[in-house]
Design a protein around this motif. Sequence first.
Motif, short mmCIF file in Angstrom:
data_model
loop_
_atom_site.label_atom_id
_atom_site.label_comp_id
_atom_site.label_asym_id
_atom_site.label_seq_id
_atom_site.Cartn_x
_atom_site.Cartn_y
_atom_site.Cartn_z
N CYS A 49 0.81 -1.23 0.00
CA CYS A 49 0.00 0.00 0.00
C CYS A 49 0.84 1.27 0.00
O CYS A 49 0.30 2.36 0.15
CB CYS A 49 -0.94 0.01 1.19
SG CYS A 49 -2.29 -1.16 1.01
N CYS A 50 2.14 1.16 -0.18
CA CYS A 50 2.95 2.37 -0.28
C CYS A 50 2.42 3.20 -1.44
O CYS A 50 2.21 2.69 -2.54
CB CYS A 50 4.42 2.01 -0.53
SG CYS A 50 5.45 3.50 -0.66
N ASP A 57 -0.42 4.91 -6.56
CA ASP A 57 -1.53 4.69 -5.63
C ASP A 57 -2.53 3.72 -6.24
O ASP A 57 -2.49 3.44 -7.43
CB ASP A 57 -2.19 6.01 -5.24
CG ASP A 57 -2.97 6.62 -6.38
OD1 ASP A 57 -3.96 6.00 -6.82
OD2 ASP A 57 -2.59 7.71 -6.85
N SER A 98 8.24 4.47 3.01
CA SER A 98 6.78 4.60 2.84
C SER A 98 6.23 5.44 3.98
O SER A 98 6.65 5.29 5.13
CB SER A 98 6.12 3.21 2.88
OG SER A 98 6.65 2.36 1.91
N TYR A 100 2.45 6.89 5.71
CA TYR A 100 0.99 6.71 5.76
C TYR A 100 0.46 7.65 6.84
O TYR A 100 1.03 7.69 7.94
CB TYR A 100 0.62 5.28 6.15
CG TYR A 100 1.46 4.20 5.51
CD1 TYR A 100 1.02 3.51 4.39
CD2 TYR A 100 2.72 3.88 6.04
CE1 TYR A 100 1.80 2.51 3.82
CE2 TYR A 100 3.50 2.89 5.47
CZ TYR A 100 3.04 2.21 4.36
OH TYR A 100 3.82 1.23 3.80
N TRP A 104 -5.49 7.62 7.16
CA TRP A 104 -5.59 6.64 6.07
C TRP A 104 -5.50 5.22 6.64
O TRP A 104 -6.28 4.34 6.26
CB TRP A 104 -4.50 6.88 5.02
CG TRP A 104 -4.68 6.02 3.82
CD1 TRP A 104 -5.42 6.32 2.70
CD2 TRP A 104 -4.13 4.70 3.61
NE1 TRP A 104 -5.37 5.26 1.82
CE2 TRP A 104 -4.59 4.25 2.35
CE3 TRP A 104 -3.32 3.88 4.38
CZ2 TRP A 104 -4.25 3.01 1.83
CZ3 TRP A 104 -2.98 2.62 3.87
CH2 TRP A 104 -3.44 2.21 2.60
N LEU A 105 -4.58 5.02 7.57
CA LEU A 105 -4.46 3.68 8.16
C LEU A 105 -5.71 3.32 8.95
O LEU A 105 -6.19 2.19 8.89
CB LEU A 105 -3.22 3.61 9.06
CG LEU A 105 -1.89 3.58 8.28
CD1 LEU A 105 -0.72 3.87 9.22
CD2 LEU A 105 -1.68 2.23 7.58
#
Length: 404
Positions: A49-50, A57, A98, A100, A104-105
Amino acid sequence: MDTIAHSGPRAVSEDPLSICRLSRGERGLFLRWRDGSESFFHHIWLRDCCHCPACGDCYSSNRWMVPCDVPLDVSPRGVRIDACGGLVVEWEPDGHVSRYTGHWLHENRYDGSARESRRFRPVLWDSRTPGQPPTFDFTGVRESDDQRLALYRALRDCGCAFITKGPCRPGAVEDVASLVGGLGESAYSPIFDLTPKGKVRTAGNTTRPVPPHTDEAFRYSPPGLMILGCVHQAREGGDTVLVDGFRIAVALKEKDPDAFSLLVRHDQNFVRIHEGTLNQQVRAPMIALDSDGEVCGVRIHTRSSGPLDLPVDLVEPYYAAYRHLTRLMMAPEHQVRRVLVPGDFVMFDNHRTLHARTGFDDTRRHFQICNVPRETLHERLRLLAAACGCGDEARMALPAGAVR
Ligand SMILES: [Fe+2]
Ligand SMILES: [Zn+2]
């Protein structure tokens, strides 16, 4: 396991969805947010998911990384919480970084309770459910975002809504359809006339009662959101009847789990032939489940079912199950009945709600029907929900329908 708590003074915002604690496990990371929620993320999931410019994306088609580029046992060289409460991971072996955000997480956590909290829950209804399906005023929905969002939510949750005080002229079903979007495909015409005056092509062109059904079940992808409108009502009879297909599927599952399972696992043979012009056929189950075992669509149409084509030992058990399902759909307690007059419409999810009508003998009765794709409804709902600040609704996974 190492535990890292963010220690920078005033560095982490008061944002409840900023990450405040991070622990390393063998296969992934345990995160804690300031709101007290906690979740685990696998290393492979995080690496996949990086969304840095090099990896791309998963939202906009700019996804450059391919899963086989990353080893299954990928692991971090280092992890930390940044000044905004986000997560930063530096990966072995190449030092790729990466980032996040905590938001988002949190939105994308996938432990059991998070997945359960994102699950779509239909509002089941029958003739005894007060206020369901709900009714909306045409002008109100056309002129107000709030009303339109309420209509979209009703179509999502109940699979059905009545529209009143709409235009009365022929073709008005398209005006009502446009509250959601453009017209979808049909095996017949985009706007189909249900009147006994014309050429008899379907049961809709007779004065006979029509039992509950979902439309065009004989197509691989039956039409999605139907819009049925009254141009001219009969003096007597011709009532519109609606049945919540999810309600009767759940009732069958409770009363007769073996029958439910037969209708889920084995195909009905749906056929429609008009000599020389139409020849459609599909084998598909009458009740479709998603991968969590929840009903996500129904395809029920007695007038286009059969000849059944199943292994010999399944024929009688299948008919027993099919009879039970149709008993439920014909039961008055499952049927909501309305007399539509000119200006009245009903919009319903054809992968959930069955429609029917009572017989009549006034040949001037004239209804019209058209459809809008289900994807259009769900997309408009996501766009409008996001614009109204309802991000959770915009991200909710909705039932895919009777896709097989
Ligand atoms: Fe129909
Ligand atoms: Zn990257």
